[in-house]
Design a protein around this motif. Structure first.
Motif, PDB file in Angstrom:
ATOM      1  N   GLN A 253      18.791 -20.414  99.181  1.00  0.00           N
ATOM      2  CA  GLN A 253      17.426 -20.720  99.598  1.00  0.00           C
ATOM      3  C   GLN A 253      17.410 -21.606 100.846  1.00  0.00           C
TER       4      GLN A 253
ATOM      5  N   ALA B  94      22.465 -14.476  96.472  1.00  0.00           N
ATOM      6  CA  ALA B  94      22.578 -15.080  95.139  1.00  0.00           C
ATOM      7  C   ALA B  94      23.149 -14.073  94.141  1.00  0.00           C
ATOM      8  N   THR B  95      22.708 -12.810  94.242  1.00  0.00           N
ATOM      9  CA  THR B  95      23.208 -11.773  93.344  1.00  0.00           C
ATOM     10  C   THR B  95      24.689 -11.512  93.573  1.00  0.00           C
TER      11      THR B  95
ATOM     12  N   ARG C  12      25.505 -22.085  89.128  1.00  0.00           N
ATOM     13  CA  ARG C  12      24.472 -21.095  89.447  1.00  0.00           C
ATOM     14  C   ARG C  12      23.299 -21.739  90.182  1.00  0.00           C
ATOM     15  N   ARG C  13      22.905 -22.923  89.751  1.00  0.00           N
ATOM     16  CA  ARG C  13      21.811 -23.618  90.434  1.00  0.00           C
ATOM     17  C   ARG C  13      22.213 -23.990  91.861  1.00  0.00           C
TER      18      ARG C  13
ATOM     19  N   THR D  65      22.129 -20.813  94.048  1.00  0.00           N
ATOM     20  CA  THR D  65      20.748 -20.423  94.326  1.00  0.00           C
ATOM     21  C   THR D  65      20.109 -21.354  95.343  1.00  0.00           C
TER      22      THR D  65
ATOM     23  N   ALA E  26      17.965 -13.157  98.020  1.00  0.00           N
ATOM     24  CA  ALA E  26      18.194 -12.540  96.711  1.00  0.00           C
ATOM     25  C   ALA E  26      19.548 -11.835  96.667  1.00  0.00           C
TER      26      ALA E  26
ATOM     27  N   ALA F 255      26.651 -14.235  91.925  1.00  0.00           N
ATOM     28  CA  ALA F 255      26.548 -14.089  90.473  1.00  0.00           C
ATOM     29  C   ALA F 255      27.503 -13.002  89.986  1.00  0.00           C
TER      30      ALA F 255
END
Length: 206
Positions: free
Chosen positions: A172, A196-197, A164-165, A168, A193, A200
């Motif tokens: 970015q 990343a969503t 996850r990191r 993200t 955003a 996820a």
């Protein structure tokens, strides 16, 4: 391995226009011939990327399992590979070029993906929608070159906190590349955003 640090090892660049051209560039501690073999040998590709079938030579076609397919447009071992990168029935223009060169006792790996992106998709996700996937692929290649393995998906990487990191940080980083290419701050924030969503959500479905 510090997975997030792997993002910082790569240079991310975007040229914005009718065709979006994005570039990933990084160095690997491996010889050019080894990196070339990892990228063109079907058995090795299945270890760090995806299983591939087809006539894997200049003018031939390929198909990645459950993913894209296309034609091999240029093949100049062990320095240059160019392929069409097509998904679906009406994919539009999409080509990927990989360039390898010797650098500081290792290999400078450069991937250039030129693609026509539908405006509504671009405004929602921007460069990160494709870029995160390439960051994950290059991470897998790095693991393969150092350990012989490298299938991020097979290791459920997306389900881990590190995964996850990584996702993200990748989103970015591509947001910063979009900013350098002239993207507006509001659109950059929205696309980072959303990207990343999206990943996820893929994790939750796994």
């Amino acid at each position: 391995m510090d997975f997030v640090d792997e993002i910082n090892r790569a240079h991310h660049e975007l040229v914005d226009g009718e065709r979006k051209v994005f570039t990933l560039r990084r160095r690997y501690d491996a010889e050019v011939k080894d990196v070339w073999d990892a990228c063109t040998n079907a058995e090795r590709l299945s270890r760090w990327f995806l299983p591939v079938t087809g006539e894997l030579k200049l003018g031939g076609s390929y198909q990645l399992e459950g993913n894209v397919g296309g034609e091999i447009l240029r093949c100049e071992p062990p320095r240059l590979l160019k392929i069409s990168w097509l998904h679906g029935e009406n994919p539009g223009f999409s080509e990927v070029e990989v360039r390898l060169s010797a650098a500081a006792g290792g290999t400078l790996f450069e991937l250039v993906h030129a693609v026509e992106v539908p405006p509504d998709f671009w405004s929602s996700f921007g460069l990160g929608a494709v870029g995160v996937g390439w960051d994950l692929a290059l991470l897998g290649l790095g693991l393969h070159l150092s350990t012989g393995e490298g299938r991020i998906g097979a290791q459920a990487f997306h389900l881990t906190e590190e995964g996850r990191r990584f996702i993200t940080a990748s989103a970015q980083m591509w947001g910063r590349a979009y900013e350098a290419a002239g993207g507006s701050p509001d659109q950059i924030a929205t696309t980072v955003a959303a990207t990343a969503t999206f990943y996820a959500a893929q994790e939750e479905q796994s």
